[in-house]
Design an enzyme around this catalytic site. Sequence first.
Site, PDB file in Angstrom:
ATOM      1  N   HIS A  54       0.832  -1.209   0.000  1.00  0.00           N
ATOM      2  CA  HIS A  54       0.000   0.000   0.000  1.00  0.00           C
ATOM      3  C   HIS A  54       0.862   1.252   0.000  1.00  0.00           C
ATOM      4  O   HIS A  54       1.274   1.749   1.045  1.00  0.00           O
ATOM      5  CB  HIS A  54      -0.903  -0.019   1.249  1.00  0.00           C
ATOM      6  CG  HIS A  54      -1.905   1.088   1.314  1.00  0.00           C
ATOM      7  ND1 HIS A  54      -3.084   0.982   2.033  1.00  0.00           N
ATOM      8  CD2 HIS A  54      -1.930   2.324   0.765  1.00  0.00           C
ATOM      9  CE1 HIS A  54      -3.775   2.097   1.916  1.00  0.00           C
ATOM     10  NE2 HIS A  54      -3.093   2.936   1.163  1.00  0.00           N
ATOM     11  N   ARG A  58       1.783   8.387  -6.808  1.00  0.00           N
ATOM     12  CA  ARG A  58       1.277   9.671  -7.349  1.00  0.00           C
ATOM     13  C   ARG A  58       1.396   9.861  -8.861  1.00  0.00           C
ATOM     14  O   ARG A  58       0.910  10.865  -9.379  1.00  0.00           O
ATOM     15  CB  ARG A  58       1.957  10.866  -6.655  1.00  0.00           C
ATOM     16  CG  ARG A  58       1.770  10.903  -5.142  1.00  0.00           C
ATOM     17  CD  ARG A  58       0.327  11.112  -4.757  1.00  0.00           C
ATOM     18  NE  ARG A  58       0.180  11.386  -3.331  1.00  0.00           N
ATOM     19  CZ  ARG A  58      -0.842  10.947  -2.596  1.00  0.00           C
ATOM     20  NH1 ARG A  58      -1.805  10.225  -3.146  1.00  0.00           N
ATOM     21  NH2 ARG A  58      -0.912  11.240  -1.324  1.00  0.00           N
ATOM     22  N   ASN A  88      -5.263   5.634  -6.954  1.00  0.00           N
ATOM     23  CA  ASN A  88      -5.869   6.980  -6.961  1.00  0.00           C
ATOM     24  C   ASN A  88      -4.946   8.025  -7.583  1.00  0.00           C
ATOM     25  O   ASN A  88      -4.631   9.047  -6.994  1.00  0.00           O
ATOM     26  CB  ASN A  88      -6.285   7.397  -5.548  1.00  0.00           C
ATOM     27  CG  ASN A  88      -5.120   7.491  -4.576  1.00  0.00           C
ATOM     28  OD1 ASN A  88      -4.083   6.866  -4.771  1.00  0.00           O
ATOM     29  ND2 ASN A  88      -5.286   8.277  -3.536  1.00  0.00           N
ATOM     30  N   ASP A 148      -8.732   2.835  -2.754  1.00  0.00           N
ATOM     31  CA  ASP A 148      -8.182   3.493  -1.564  1.00  0.00           C
ATOM     32  C   ASP A 148      -8.171   5.013  -1.687  1.00  0.00           C
ATOM     33  O   ASP A 148      -7.862   5.571  -2.742  1.00  0.00           O
ATOM     34  CB  ASP A 148      -6.763   3.011  -1.265  1.00  0.00           C
ATOM     35  CG  ASP A 148      -6.265   3.622   0.032  1.00  0.00           C
ATOM     36  OD1 ASP A 148      -6.894   3.405   1.065  1.00  0.00           O
ATOM     37  OD2 ASP A 148      -5.269   4.363  -0.017  1.00  0.00           O
ATOM     38  N   HIS A 175     -10.610   0.443   1.714  1.00  0.00           N
ATOM     39  CA  HIS A 175     -10.405   1.592   2.614  1.00  0.00           C
ATOM     40  C   HIS A 175     -11.722   1.728   3.370  1.00  0.00           C
ATOM     41  O   HIS A 175     -12.697   2.250   2.829  1.00  0.00           O
ATOM     42  CB  HIS A 175     -10.076   2.837   1.780  1.00  0.00           C
ATOM     43  CG  HIS A 175     -10.083   4.123   2.544  1.00  0.00           C
ATOM     44  ND1 HIS A 175      -8.973   4.909   2.678  1.00  0.00           N
ATOM     45  CD2 HIS A 175     -11.072   4.779   3.198  1.00  0.00           C
ATOM     46  CE1 HIS A 175      -9.279   5.988   3.380  1.00  0.00           C
ATOM     47  NE2 HIS A 175     -10.560   5.939   3.708  1.00  0.00           N
ATOM     48  N   HIS A 228      -5.077  -0.353   6.286  1.00  0.00           N
ATOM     49  CA  HIS A 228      -4.821   0.491   7.477  1.00  0.00           C
ATOM     50  C   HIS A 228      -5.854   0.399   8.596  1.00  0.00           C
ATOM     51  O   HIS A 228      -6.532   1.374   8.894  1.00  0.00           O
ATOM     52  CB  HIS A 228      -4.619   1.954   7.064  1.00  0.00           C
ATOM     53  CG  HIS A 228      -5.542   2.501   6.005  1.00  0.00           C
ATOM     54  ND1 HIS A 228      -6.916   2.363   6.059  1.00  0.00           N
ATOM     55  CD2 HIS A 228      -5.283   3.173   4.856  1.00  0.00           C
ATOM     56  CE1 HIS A 228      -7.437   2.938   5.001  1.00  0.00           C
ATOM     57  NE2 HIS A 228      -6.484   3.423   4.249  1.00  0.00           N
ATOM     58  N   ASN A 274      -5.484   9.728   7.158  1.00  0.00           N
ATOM     59  CA  ASN A 274      -6.776   9.066   7.072  1.00  0.00           C
ATOM     60  C   ASN A 274      -6.586   7.564   6.892  1.00  0.00           C
ATOM     61  O   ASN A 274      -6.008   7.162   5.877  1.00  0.00           O
ATOM     62  CB  ASN A 274      -7.568   9.641   5.888  1.00  0.00           C
ATOM     63  CG  ASN A 274      -9.005   9.158   5.891  1.00  0.00           C
ATOM     64  OD1 ASN A 274      -9.489   8.644   6.891  1.00  0.00           O
ATOM     65  ND2 ASN A 274      -9.683   9.322   4.765  1.00  0.00           N
ATOM     66  N   ASP A 301       1.136   2.879   3.624  1.00  0.00           N
ATOM     67  CA  ASP A 301       0.237   3.974   3.238  1.00  0.00           C
ATOM     68  C   ASP A 301       1.051   5.247   2.964  1.00  0.00           C
ATOM     69  O   ASP A 301       0.620   6.358   3.276  1.00  0.00           O
ATOM     70  CB  ASP A 301      -0.861   4.214   4.277  1.00  0.00           C
ATOM     71  CG  ASP A 301      -1.999   5.081   3.742  1.00  0.00           C
ATOM     72  OD1 ASP A 301      -2.026   5.361   2.514  1.00  0.00           O
ATOM     73  OD2 ASP A 301      -2.861   5.485   4.540  1.00  0.00           O
ATOM     74  N   HIS A 305       2.859  14.447  -0.198  1.00  0.00           N
ATOM     75  CA  HIS A 305       2.128  15.655  -0.585  1.00  0.00           C
ATOM     76  C   HIS A 305       3.116  16.795  -0.769  1.00  0.00           C
ATOM     77  O   HIS A 305       4.071  16.931   0.020  1.00  0.00           O
ATOM     78  CB  HIS A 305       1.113  16.056   0.486  1.00  0.00           C
ATOM     79  CG  HIS A 305      -0.093  15.159   0.534  1.00  0.00           C
ATOM     80  ND1 HIS A 305      -1.043  15.168  -0.466  1.00  0.00           N
ATOM     81  CD2 HIS A 305      -0.488  14.238   1.433  1.00  0.00           C
ATOM     82  CE1 HIS A 305      -1.984  14.269  -0.164  1.00  0.00           C
ATOM     83  NE2 HIS A 305      -1.677  13.686   0.971  1.00  0.00           N
TER      84      HIS A 305
HETATM   85 ZN   LIG Z   1      -6.751   4.569   2.589  1.00  0.00          ZN
END
Ligand SMILES: [Zn+2]
Length: 432
Positions: A54, A58, A88, A148, A175, A228, A274, A301, A305
């Site tokens: 996981h 990006r 994602n 996720d 998720h 998670h 999160n 996870d 950013h």
């Molecule tokens: Zn997640």
Amino acid sequence: MTTLLTGAAVLGGEPRDLAIEGDALVDPSAIDRDRAEVIDASGLIALPGLVDLHAHLRQPGGEQAETVASGVRAAAAGGFTCVFAMANTNPVADTPAVVEQVHRLGLEAGLATVRPIGAVTVGLAGERLADMTMLARSAARVTVFSDDGHCVHDAELMRRALEHAAALDAVVAQHAQDPALTRGAVMHEGPLSAELGLGGWPSVAEASIVARDAMLAELAGARLHVCHVSTAETVEVVRAAKARGVRITAEVAPHHLLLTEELVRSYDARFKVNPPLRTDADVRALREALADGTIDIVATDHAPHAPEAKLTAFADAAFGMVGLETALSVVQMACVETGLMDWAGVARAMSTTPAAIGREPGYDAPLEIGAPAHVVLVDPAARAVVEERHLRGRSANSPYLGRELPGRVLHVWHAGRRTLADGRIVTEEVGR
Ligand SMILES: [Zn+2]
């Protein structure tokens, strides 16, 4: 080219030698020692290459925060030789074109195996299923499906996704977050969220989805993986589902094994994630669940950013923390140094089992002769303060900056190729 590692504590056990020849581990007594490169591994722990089920790399679309190439540098520095990249991205990894692009970027970057995760629903919108069969049959060979960042909240869609996954021998990684129970939520719900005036994310919003999904997986005869896990309540739900034979696996993120909601008092958005940081009691329950196997694996996870996404009010900042480079140190601190787990347990939780869940071959006989040479040498006695300038990824939103962590990953081989040497990324083929 043969490399001899002398006196390594293999899986934390008695010191012995390991030998790498080509892409495999070979019998150290059968090699020509005079021609081998010798690395003194005394005092070091040898682990199999770590596998992260996981991570958010990006790319495409979020290259200001991370790229596949920068992400695998962070991975290699953290001892990982295989990384599953979450779907994602922008565009979302819901078509063969996108998963094949990520797969290709991984091959170009080298350093680690990159395994794209496919989206469960088109655009992660939770409305209709992506073509899971096409993704599984693409060159990227998708074996893990996840929305996720979003919960697959529609029970009928989740049921059908599980049925498709079962037919493909794939797994759905959920998720677990009831969206209706977490509107405006930015931290754990409890007395502290009330005191700080921040929107609360109740534990039940996670546990209730996991309970439902466990029943759907049972009905579909499918494999469910819970991303998670963050609360003691969810641990109990997973434990009960396993006891009745549901094919459920669960992960915990390193930060949930070490950090608590108290850090949010600073209103520092580095601690916004999160699911959110929870309570001391949750941290204890998660550590124990990992040690007793209720939680199967640690997954980072890793969520890079760009600075502007975090340099804002806590309530408005992006969720997520980078974690590839600190994961092993955090697990050492939270689980090994507390006596809950030994290094063989760490190898299971961070290599063998995640590889098995993701159907990644080559990790089922860790550090045995004949196995692919995915090898990590760690100095468990080293301690260092995490500093931004040390991080190899493109983003530095680490919750550990300024904090001392134990353990240092010194050397990594990915399929016999050196990717980290004395803590430095090896960008060229060495000795071949
Ligand atoms: Zn997640």
